[in-house]
Design a protein around this motif. Structure first.
Motif, PDB file in Angstrom:
ATOM      1  N   ASP A   6      -8.875  -9.961   6.903  1.00  0.00           N
ATOM      2  CA  ASP A   6     -10.026  -9.061   7.025  1.00  0.00           C
ATOM      3  C   ASP A   6     -11.310  -9.779   7.396  1.00  0.00           C
TER       4      ASP A   6
ATOM      5  N   PHE B 177     -15.555 -10.187  -2.455  1.00  0.00           N
ATOM      6  CA  PHE B 177     -15.872  -8.861  -1.918  1.00  0.00           C
ATOM      7  C   PHE B 177     -14.657  -7.973  -1.682  1.00  0.00           C
ATOM      8  N   GLY B 178     -13.476  -8.482  -1.982  1.00  0.00           N
ATOM      9  CA  GLY B 178     -12.272  -7.686  -1.785  1.00  0.00           C
ATOM     10  C   GLY B 178     -11.685  -7.883  -0.401  1.00  0.00           C
ATOM     11  N   GLY B 179     -10.595  -7.181  -0.142  1.00  0.00           N
ATOM     12  CA  GLY B 179      -9.903  -7.354   1.118  1.00  0.00           C
ATOM     13  C   GLY B 179      -8.938  -8.516   1.053  1.00  0.00           C
ATOM     14  N   HIS B 180      -8.451  -8.894   2.222  1.00  0.00           N
ATOM     15  CA  HIS B 180      -7.432  -9.937   2.302  1.00  0.00           C
ATOM     16  C   HIS B 180      -7.789 -10.942   3.386  1.00  0.00           C
TER      17      HIS B 180
ATOM     18  N   PRO C  18     -12.531 -13.004   0.146  1.00  0.00           N
ATOM     19  CA  PRO C  18     -11.730 -11.943  -0.487  1.00  0.00           C
ATOM     20  C   PRO C  18     -11.917 -11.870  -1.994  1.00  0.00           C
ATOM     21  N   LYS C  19     -12.084 -13.029  -2.638  1.00  0.00           N
ATOM     22  CA  LYS C  19     -12.283 -13.035  -4.084  1.00  0.00           C
ATOM     23  C   LYS C  19     -13.601 -12.376  -4.465  1.00  0.00           C
TER      24      LYS C  19
ATOM     25  N   GLU D 158       0.819  -1.213   0.000  1.00  0.00           N
ATOM     26  CA  GLU D 158       0.000   0.000   0.000  1.00  0.00           C
ATOM     27  C   GLU D 158       0.854   1.265   0.000  1.00  0.00           C
TER      28      GLU D 158
ATOM     29  N   VAL E  35     -13.053  -3.265   4.307  1.00  0.00           N
ATOM     30  CA  VAL E  35     -13.718  -3.895   3.169  1.00  0.00           C
ATOM     31  C   VAL E  35     -15.034  -3.168   2.906  1.00  0.00           C
ATOM     32  N   ARG E  36     -15.222  -2.711   1.707  1.00  0.00           N
ATOM     33  CA  ARG E  36     -16.433  -1.968   1.352  1.00  0.00           C
ATOM     34  C   ARG E  36     -17.514  -2.939   0.883  1.00  0.00           C
TER      35      ARG E  36
END
Length: 537
Positions: free
Chosen positions: A448, A442-445, A439-440, A284, A470-471
């Motif tokens: 999270d 909705f995003g994030g890691h 994560p795949k 980041e 995570v949005r």
């Protein structure tokens, strides 16, 4: 309170006396080789000596009750070992009913057999003949944190194993940093002491928690400060701990980037999820940490974590350990699987047996552990570790095999299960959900997401904890994906997933996932409460 203060004062003076002896004689490679060779040559003798003194010679041992219930006296055990070796004897003991489950070892449930009932506490399994140079606490990932005895002789042996563990990974001469806790958490100080014993001191000590100088933390703060200052006198200083919260991995990432810029990429030792946090902070911030090596342990190192490291040009190697024993295995220098390790068989014996779970499912390869060294803080005799994995022997030719550690172990997972509402699936499946599927979608890691089961009396609820980073546009979509994933585990789970949906058992909590006091982020956390109240994670 007065007795506690006297006990803590005694602990400090024992530690101070032993520290000088420990640090004034660092280990070279030949010393390390000799320590390991002696443990292997005298493996059977060490086991029998430990059993004779700490089990048969100690009336309070729960293992003594088990062995006598099974009709096994010391002479019988000695004949088993001489005839069949350590593992052969352990197999015969297991078949006779001599084994202990993890929740019993943690003092959460009595040991029961037909005609036998043994109440136990965590302290019931302490080594009664240990010299106890100082005390630390367990990690708390599988139960409450407990104070444990630590012996400098055990740390010297761990240092010898660490020497070859790092040499096999070709990182022995690199700058070393750790992101691990301060006492009473054992991990950080033990890393510092081992590095000093090898004459290759750590460069940085990042700690997720600060040193506490209040009344509760004072004895441990004094112990930490003394270790840091005293180590300077012997030329192998332990760096003072620097507080770096898990939510801010940037200081760790900056140090790693500085080492890369200087042409001396470093090694960071951290729990697997915390290594991910450091890598994400570097990503980041746009920091180059390519060439860095992460030594990961404490949590399974999965393919999802490995992909992130590969993307950043970071190499990893694994270890396997328990809070109660310290390191049990080190990474294979010629691994075929990402988390493949060699068992430190001079220290531990491993038996693998199937285990039938409460729902009728069977885990085929549960690892039962037995400690061998007299300096071990806890006595384990066919202890169900809660882990399973692939145990084998193959000729790899790496350094750890050459010094006498031929046993390979990989794909190490915990068989802990999520049971709320009747849905049950293995820890590896939980990991797949939180590290891959969510994560795949909705995003994030991987760090999270976390499943938390609240157990209140007869009822249980489950929350999916999702980091605010995570949005999420529609939380209902997240719940549906989790239910669909659980339903895909088999016909029975499809029915149970429908029960969850009808009963609204699963909900979303927007907060940071729980991190244990030892800085681990378990994919599943179970919280037991009494009555109708619910204790929050």
């Amino acid at each position: 309170m007065a007795l506690r203060l006297l006990s803590d004062a005694g602990m400090f003076f024992r530690f101070a006396a032993g520290l000088g002896r420990f640090l004034r004689s660092p280990l070279n490679e030949q010393d390390c080789r000799s320590l390991i060779a002696a443990s292997l040559e005298h493996r059977e003798h060490n086991f029998l000596r430990l059993m004779r003194r700490a089990v048969y010679g100690y009336a309070g041992s729960p293992y003594l009750r088990l062995l006598r219930w099974a009709g096994v006296e010391y002479g019988d055990l000695e004949r088993m070992v001489l005839a069949d070796g350590v593992e052969g004897a352990l197999a015969r003991l297991y078949d006779a009913g001599v084994w202990v489950e993890l929740d019993q070892f943690k003092g959460q449930r009595p040991i029961e057999r037909p005609g036998l009932f043994v109440k136990v506490r965590p302290e019931s399994f302490d080594n009664p003949v240990l010299s106890r140079d100082f005390e630390v606490e367990s990690g708390g990932s599988t139960g409450p944190r407990r104070r444990m005895k630590i012996d400098f002789d055990l740390l010297a042996y761990d240092a010898a194993c660490r020497h070859f563990h790092f040499a096999a990974a070709e990182v022995a001469d690199r700058p070393l940093g750790i992101w691990r806790g301060v006492p009473p958490d054992s991990s950080g100080l033990k890393h510092g002491l081992i590095a000093a014993k090898l004459g290759r001191p750590m460069e940085r000590w990042f700690s997720p928690v600060p040193v506490r100088w209040d009344l509760t933390g004072l004895p441990f703060a004094a112990l930490t400060t003394y270790a840091v200052r005293a180590s300077r006198l012997y030329g192998n200083p332990i760096p003072p701990p620097e507080h770096v919260p898990l939510g801010d991995g940037l200081p760790v990432a900056r140090w790693l980037a500085e080492k890369v810029r200087a042409g001396t990429p470093g090694v960071l030792s951290a729990a697997a999820n915390n290594a991910v946090r450091a890598a994400l902070a570097a990503k980041e911030a746009g920091l180059d940490i390519a060439g860095t090596v992460f030594r990961v342990s404490g949590e399974p190192f999965t393919a999802a974590k490995a992909r992130l490291m590969a993307e950043l040009g970071v190499r990893t190697f694994s270890g396997w350990s328990m809070s109660e024993t310290g390191p049990l295995a080190g990474a294979c220098g010629r691994r075929e699987v990402i988390d493949e390790v060699h068992l430190f068989r001079g220290k531990i014996a491993v038996l693998q047996r199937p285990k039938r779970l409460a729902d009728g499912e069977t885990v085929l390869d549960v690892l039962y552990l037995t400690t061998l060294l007299p300096s071990t803080p806890k006595i384990m005799l066919n202890l169900d570790s809660g882990d399973y994995g692939v145990l084998s022997r193959r000729r790899c030719g790496c350094l750890l095999e050459q010094i006498g550690f031929p046993d390979h172990l990989h794909t190490i997972r915990n068989y802990g299960k999520l049971t709320a509402g009747g849905i049950q699936f293995l820890g590896s499946e939980i990991m797949e959900l939180v590290e891959e599927v969510l994560p795949k979608a909705f995003g994030g890691h991987a760090t999270d997401y976390q499943l938390v089961e609240y157990q209140a009396g007869e009822l249980s609820e489950v929350s999916l904890v999702v980091s605010p980073r995570v949005r999420l546009q529609e939380e209902s979509r997240v719940v549906q994906l989790v239910l669909d994933h659980l339903a895909s585990r088999g016909p029975g789970n499809r029915l149970m997933a429908d029960f969850w949906k009808q009963g609204r058992t699963l909900r979303i909590e927007r907060r940071e996932p729980y991190v244990t006091p030892a800085s681990k982020t378990p994919p599943l956390r179970v919280i037991k409460t009494a009555g109708d109240g619910r204790k929050r994670a």
